[in-house]
Design a protein around this motif. Structure first.
Motif, PDB file in Angstrom:
ATOM      1  N   GLY A  83       0.823  -1.210   0.000  1.00  0.00           N
ATOM      2  CA  GLY A  83       0.000   0.000   0.000  1.00  0.00           C
ATOM      3  C   GLY A  83       0.854   1.255   0.000  1.00  0.00           C
ATOM      4  N   ASP A  84       0.390   2.287  -0.734  1.00  0.00           N
ATOM      5  CA  ASP A  84       1.092   3.564  -0.756  1.00  0.00           C
ATOM      6  C   ASP A  84       1.084   4.199   0.630  1.00  0.00           C
ATOM      7  N   HIS A  85       2.174   4.870   0.991  1.00  0.00           N
ATOM      8  CA  HIS A  85       2.255   5.496   2.311  1.00  0.00           C
ATOM      9  C   HIS A  85       1.194   6.580   2.453  1.00  0.00           C
ATOM     10  N   GLN A  86       0.603   6.675   3.641  1.00  0.00           N
ATOM     11  CA  GLN A  86      -0.507   7.616   3.845  1.00  0.00           C
ATOM     12  C   GLN A  86      -0.107   9.074   3.649  1.00  0.00           C
ATOM     13  N   SER A  87       1.187   9.377   3.742  1.00  0.00           N
ATOM     14  CA  SER A  87       1.634  10.758   3.557  1.00  0.00           C
ATOM     15  C   SER A  87       1.394  11.252   2.135  1.00  0.00           C
ATOM     16  N   PHE A  88       1.192  10.329   1.175  1.00  0.00           N
ATOM     17  CA  PHE A  88       0.942  10.716  -0.209  1.00  0.00           C
ATOM     18  C   PHE A  88      -0.527  11.013  -0.477  1.00  0.00           C
ATOM     19  N   GLY A  89      -1.404  10.684   0.470  1.00  0.00           N
ATOM     20  CA  GLY A  89      -2.832  10.765   0.216  1.00  0.00           C
ATOM     21  C   GLY A  89      -3.516  11.956   0.842  1.00  0.00           C
ATOM     22  N   ASN A  90      -4.847  11.837   1.003  1.00  0.00           N
ATOM     23  CA  ASN A  90      -5.623  12.970   1.510  1.00  0.00           C
ATOM     24  C   ASN A  90      -5.844  12.918   3.023  1.00  0.00           C
ATOM     25  N   HIS A  91      -5.228  11.931   3.693  1.00  0.00           N
ATOM     26  CA  HIS A  91      -5.241  11.869   5.152  1.00  0.00           C
ATOM     27  C   HIS A  91      -3.819  11.606   5.658  1.00  0.00           C
ATOM     28  N   PRO A  92      -2.897  12.532   5.423  1.00  0.00           N
ATOM     29  CA  PRO A  92      -1.505  12.272   5.802  1.00  0.00           C
ATOM     30  C   PRO A  92      -1.308  12.094   7.298  1.00  0.00           C
TER      31      PRO A  92
END
Length: 334
Positions: A117-126
């Motif tokens: 899974g992509d790290h959450q820092s790249f998404g809309n809930h960092p």
């Protein structure tokens, strides 16, 4: 892989049957919406039905909240697609994973792709906390044991029907260190991955070198390898992937082809259309190269938010419609 590689099928997956029969498989991707409208799934499914063997349903891709991959997969299945359910280690612990697997199997899903899974820092809930209770290899092992040993990860026996998934994993052929990537793929195969989908390939000669090492290890006989390809939309996209995306290898000649396709075209819409047409041609050319590489069992076409590009790619590559493939007797190959 298993003794019954071409006869008894473990999962009931059509993708598994087609690969076991020796057909050059084609899979695609469908990204769930950032909302609860089922019509978005149905609309995208219309571009893919009859064109691909199976369709990956992404799981909060790029760490952005989207419709549940299980829910979206069931909707896609209702439209005549065979889903490949993606499951990431980022968002669930082993309790939630196993519960979702039981539910997904009960709803008729038969293919599973295990991802970190992509790290959450790249998404809309960092600010979100990742879970990573298991890594992707451990997830593969857990699903294999649920299927083949009829036990949960803790060792307790599963009551009644066990989830008999056709289990997949992902691999990036171009990550550093390059010489270790075939060994990493082999590790996933030996953990229980029935098939592998690679990240997008633009450097065909380097991928050929990767696959030679995979074949030398004998891993192509343990798992089915689907080479990842995807159409480019603009020269900017090609340059960004070349210069900014870790683990991507986009040769300058690919960027130059995209740039040249739009040269001398003043109208923005016409220039955009020329770029997209060239991106599709590049993808077709790459599929042709993948078909010539020993150990490649098919291609995985990644055209997220451009599902309509998949049909001209498949047709341009001279691949038969999936309905034609499905009509051939199992064991006929081709």
């Amino acid at each position: 892989m298993t003794e019954d590689r071409t006869n008894g099928f473990k999962s009931g997956s059509n993708l598994e049957k087609m690969l076991a029969a020796g057909h050059f498989a084609v899979t695609g991707e469908l990204g769930p919406p950032q909302g609860a409208d089922p019509e978005e799934i149905r609309h995208k499914a219309g571009f893919l039905k009859g064109i691909v063997e199976a369709v990956n349903i992404t799981d909060n891709q790029t760490a952005i909240v989207r419709m549940s991959s299980v829910g979206a997969a069931v909707l896609a299945m209702g439209e005549g697609l065979e889903p490949v359910l993606q499951m990431t280690c980022r968002d669930r612990n082993r309790l939630a994973m196993q519960a979702d697997l039981l539910g997904a199997y009960a709803l008729g899903l038969r293919n599973l792709l295990c991802l970190t899974g992509d790290h959450q820092s790249f998404g809309n809930h960092p600010q979100a906390k990742n879970v990573h209770d298991l890594d992707s290899v451990q997830l593969v092992q857990m699903v294999r044991d649920m299927r083949d040993e009829c036990v949960f990860q803790c060792g307790e026996e599963i009551e009644g029907v066990q989830p008999r998934f056709f289990v997949g994993a992902a691999e990036n052929p171009f990550g550093d260190p390059f010489e270790w990537r075939p060994l990493r793929l082999a590790k996933k195969a030996r953990a229980g991955a029935d098939f592998i989908q690679t990240q997008m390939i633009y450097n065909a000669p380097k991928f050929r070198e990767f696959m030679k090492r995979v074949v030398d290890l004998g891993t192509h006989e343990e798992t089915y390898i689907l080479a990842g390809v995807g159409p480019l939309k603009t020269p900017g996209m090609a340059k960004y992937m070349r210069d900014k995306v870790p683990g991507m290898d986009v040769p300058d000649e690919i960027v130059e082809r995209m740039v040249a396709a739009g040269e001398g075209i003043e109208d923005k819409k016409e220039r955009s259309a020329a770029w997209r047409a060239e991106g599709i041609r590049i993808c077709i050319d790459l599929i042709g190269e993948m078909q010539q590489i020993e150990g490649v069992a098919g291609v995985h076409i990644m055209a997220i938010e451009w599902e309509e590009a998949v049909k001209p790619i498949v047709e341009g590559a001279g691949l038969p419609a999936r309905s034609e493939v499905a009509s051939q007797p199992i064991g006929a190959g081709g």
